[in-house]
Design a protein around this motif. Structure first.
Motif, short mmCIF file in Angstrom:
data_model
loop_
_atom_site.label_atom_id
_atom_site.label_comp_id
_atom_site.label_asym_id
_atom_site.label_seq_id
_atom_site.Cartn_x
_atom_site.Cartn_y
_atom_site.Cartn_z
N SER A 162 -74.11 -0.03 -8.13
CA SER A 162 -74.85 0.62 -8.68
C SER A 162 -75.52 0.10 -9.98
CB SER A 162 -74.92 2.66 -8.40
OG SER A 162 -73.84 2.29 -10.05
N ASP A 180 -70.62 3.50 -9.63
CA ASP A 180 -69.70 3.07 -8.21
C ASP A 180 -68.47 3.56 -7.77
OD1 ASP A 180 -71.36 1.30 -8.36
OD2 ASP A 180 -70.29 -0.17 -9.44
N GLY A 239 -69.77 1.72 -4.96
CA GLY A 239 -70.56 1.69 -5.24
C GLY A 239 -71.26 1.51 -3.43
N TYR A 240 -72.40 1.29 -3.91
CA TYR A 240 -73.78 1.85 -2.59
C TYR A 240 -73.08 0.95 -1.25
CZ TYR A 240 -76.85 3.23 -5.94
OH TYR A 240 -77.17 4.20 -7.29
N PHE A 289 -79.44 -0.50 -10.89
CA PHE A 289 -79.35 -1.52 -9.88
C PHE A 289 -79.93 -2.61 -9.15
CE2 PHE A 289 -80.94 -1.95 -5.28
CZ PHE A 289 -79.61 -1.38 -4.87
N VAL A 346 -83.85 2.22 -2.98
CA VAL A 346 -83.02 2.77 -3.84
C VAL A 346 -84.25 3.39 -3.92
CG1 VAL A 346 -82.44 3.83 -6.29
CG2 VAL A 346 -81.16 1.92 -4.60
#
Lengths: 579, 96
Positions: free
Chosen positions: A261, A267, A273-274, A297, A407
């Motif tokens: 991120s 994270d 994280g994502y 990001f 995002v």
């Protein structure tokens, strides 16, 4: 007739239009060798759709076509369609024939007539070029000249029969209008609707000043179709019908790859994280650092060399870059390198659909793997209430299908609570990760708090963290809870300091105690030493005493023996008596 | 009205269609009454000569083209409303 249809097209009973979305709705295109009625108000896009159908057929399906223009002249039609890049001027030479059939303005009409002349001329043209597709654009114009409804009906039948007989895939467009003068075409429309095999209605309306276009397939004989009205737009490349994700679409591959991120501690909070390809929603009031968080990001994505697109609705791309630079997020170099593309969406006007289409197009162009939309809530403004939600939904669907990590930020207004009930844009149920930013006002300070409301498929921290922006970057700090209250900012700092000094005092006390103990120990050791020395002295003294006593006794006994000897006493007696 | 002006007509018809037949009848009758001996009629059947229809941009049948004298005129239909047709041909104020 030269007809060399590609085998795929031959097998199918549908004629593809080449219009993204429309072929999906209808399961492949218009009914082949049948007639489709296309109805819409002025400016609804009838001609464009028909023309695209024609151009696609000529260019990609090896199906030449004839375009019969009753209203606009062919020259103008071609000119208007030039920007779509269909290469009409080239196709016009061999593959598309435009027939200008506009009634002459000075024409006098007396008595009944029919379309036989036109059909005969068309027939000759069809045979000459092997046409497979035909469009009658604005048939209402010529129908209006016919003296009575019976004649209109007769001509419509004639046309329909003629089309069927020649096995042409045809489109007839008709204007629909609300005013009196068009009541005729309404009548014919009603009648033609029953006759044709497929009917499509185009709508064009303005919702609070924002143009909204919709397309609906009314009927389609012998085929299933999507019955709902689908939004569409006329974009740079022509028609584009937006279809919602249909059930039969294959699920996209999901990955468990994590991407950063851009904020290390975030994270950690997200357990790494994502997810790649996930959609992340960042909500918050204005100024809660939504843009900054999406900026981190973007930076992280660029550092991984992933093409990224940043769509900003609030400010210009360069402004965003400058503003983010102030918190240590340096996007400038990535923009220069071409990895990051900043898009100022203020430049795009129109409906939410238009935005989506443009964003999709730009993202494709850029080959974006990460996409940031800041803020997505703009969509629900200005007459887009109804469509904004479905647009956002499709944005998420689309980015998932493309494997793009999305995002988006959403501005909450000060009055609305976290509950989204009042908001038209309820996308929080759709996104995978929802991060909420808010202010905490305490002791005359506003501080930013970050919490993860949800994160699908991820163990995530449930703690509120403080988001700290500084010129070196973005960081998260633990918050302090004191007496059930979360402390942030100065209060947190004070609390931290207090704890630190308390800690220091404790340290000092411990040290002191240790020194004291050391001293005591040392003292005791000294005492032990001196006692030992004393003990040794005593022992020596005692030994000395013992030995001196023994000497003395020896002396005595020796003396006594000597004495006995001297006295001449019995030696054995004397020996026995001795100890 | 010293030197008679020749009226040149071209009538597009669609084979044996009823309105086409009517148009031929109406036109010949009209010419006999108003333009006796000073008219030329060319009948074009679009089924036989479709390219000519295309060339003259005739899409509705029957269509009558008045090629001369100028101005040119185009009349679509069976030509049943004689008064209107005469007006269109510029013959309405001519003595009978």
């Amino acid at each position: 007739m030269k007809s060399s249809l590609p085998s795929i097209a031959k097998n199918s009973n549908k004629a593809p239009t080449g219009i993204a979305g429309f072929d999906e709705i209808t399961g492949g295109g218009l009914p082949r060798e049948r007639t489709t009625l296309l109805v819409g108000g002025p400016g609804s896009g009838k001609t464009v759709l028909a023309l695209q159908f024609m151009a696609h057929g000529a260019q990609n399906c090896d199906e030449p076509g004839i375009f019969v223009a009753f209203e606009e002249t062919s020259g103008r039609i071609v000119q208007n369609a030039e920007s779509f890049g269909w290469n009409l001027a080239d196709l016009q030479k061999k593959k598309i024939f435009f027939m200008d059939a506009q009634p002459m303005p000075d024409m006098v009409q007396s008595g009944d007539f029919d379309l036989g002349g036109m059909l005969a001329a068309l027939e000759a043209q069809i045979n000459e070029m092997g046409a497979r597709r035909i469009v009658f654009d604005a048939l209402d114009i010529v129908l209006a000249l016919l003296p009575d409804p019976a004649a209109r009906r007769r001509e419509i039948y004639r046309l329909h029969d003629w089309l069927l007989e020649r096995e042409l895939t045809g489109i007839i467009t008709l204007k629909s209008g609300m005013d009196e003068s068009h009541s005729m075409s309404e009548q014919s429309f009603g009648f033609m609707q029953f006759m044709v095999d497929c009917a499509v209605i185009l709508n064009h309306s303005a919702e609070r000043g924002v143009s909204q276009r919709g397309l609906r397939v009314l009927k389609y004989r012998g085929s299933g179709f999507d019955e709902n009205e689908a939004p569409f737009l006329i974009g740079k490349k022509g028609f584009e019908v937006i279809v919602a994700r249909t059930l039969d679409r294959v699920d996209t591959e999901v990955t468990s790859e994590r991407i950063s991120s851009g904020v290390e501690r975030l994270d950690t909070m997200l357990n790494g994280g994502y997810y790649r390809g996930a959609s992340i929603l960042i909500t918050g009031f204005s100024g809660t650092a939504k843009t900054t968080l999406s900026g981190t990001f973007a930076e992280a994505a660029c550092q991984r060399d992933e093409h990224t697109m940043f769509v900003s609705f609030d400010s210009d791309g360069s402004e965003v870059v400058r503003n983010l630079a102030s918190v240590g997020i340096q996007l400038d170099r990535y923009v220069k390198k071409g990895i990051l593309r900043m898009v100022s969406a203020r430049a795009i006007t129109g409906s939410a659909e238009t935005y989506l289409a443009r964003i999709k197009m730009l993202a494709k162009e850029h080959g974006a793997r990460c996409l940031i939309i800041d803020p997505i809530s703009t969509w629900s403004k200005s007459g887009n209430d109804l469509s904004a939600h479905s647009v956002a939904e499709r944005l998420i669907d689309w980015s998932k299908a493309e494997g793009i990590t999305l995002v988006c930020t959403r501005l909450l207004d000060e009055m609305s609570s976290l509950a989204e009930g009042s908001s038209p844009l309820q996308i929080s149920t759709l996104v995978d990760t929802w991060i909420h930013l808010n202010y905490l006002v305490q002791a005359g300070e506003r501080n930013r708090g970050l919490s993860i409301i949800k994160s699908r498929g991820t163990a995530h921290s449930n703690q509120v963290r403080e988001l700290i922006l500084s010129d070196t970057g973005v960081n998260l700090a633990d918050t302090y809870t004191a007496g059930g209250e979360v402390l942030m900012g100065t209060l947190r700092w004070e609390k931290e300091r207090a704890e630190r000094s308390l800690h220091e005092a404790n340290d000092a006390a411990v040290k002191l105690k240790r020194v004291k103990l050391d001293a005591e120990e040392a003292e005791l050791e000294v005492r032990v030493k001196s006692l030992n020395v004393e003990l040794l002295a005593k022992q020596i003294e005692r030994d000395l005493l013992v030995s001196s006593t023994a000497n003395h006794e020896g002396e005595l006994s020796r003396g006594r023996t000597r004495m006995s000897e001297l006295r001449g006493a019995d030696a054995s007696k004397a020996e026995v008596k001795l100890p | 009205m010293t030197s008679p002006v020749i009226f040149k007509f071209r009538l597009f018809i669609a084979g044996e269609a009823m309105n086409s037949t009517q148009a031929i009848a109406n036109l010949t009758a009209l010419c006999r009454i108003h333009l006796l001996n000073r008219h030329e009629i060319e009948v074009v059947d679009v089924f036989l000569e479709p390219k000519r229809a295309l060339a003259d941009r005739v899409f509705m049948t029957p269509t009558l083209l008045k090629l001369g004298p100028l101005p040119k005129r185009r009349i679509v239909g069976t030509l049943s409303q004689t008064k209107l047709v005469l007006q269109a041909l510029g013959l309405s104020d001519l003595p009978k």
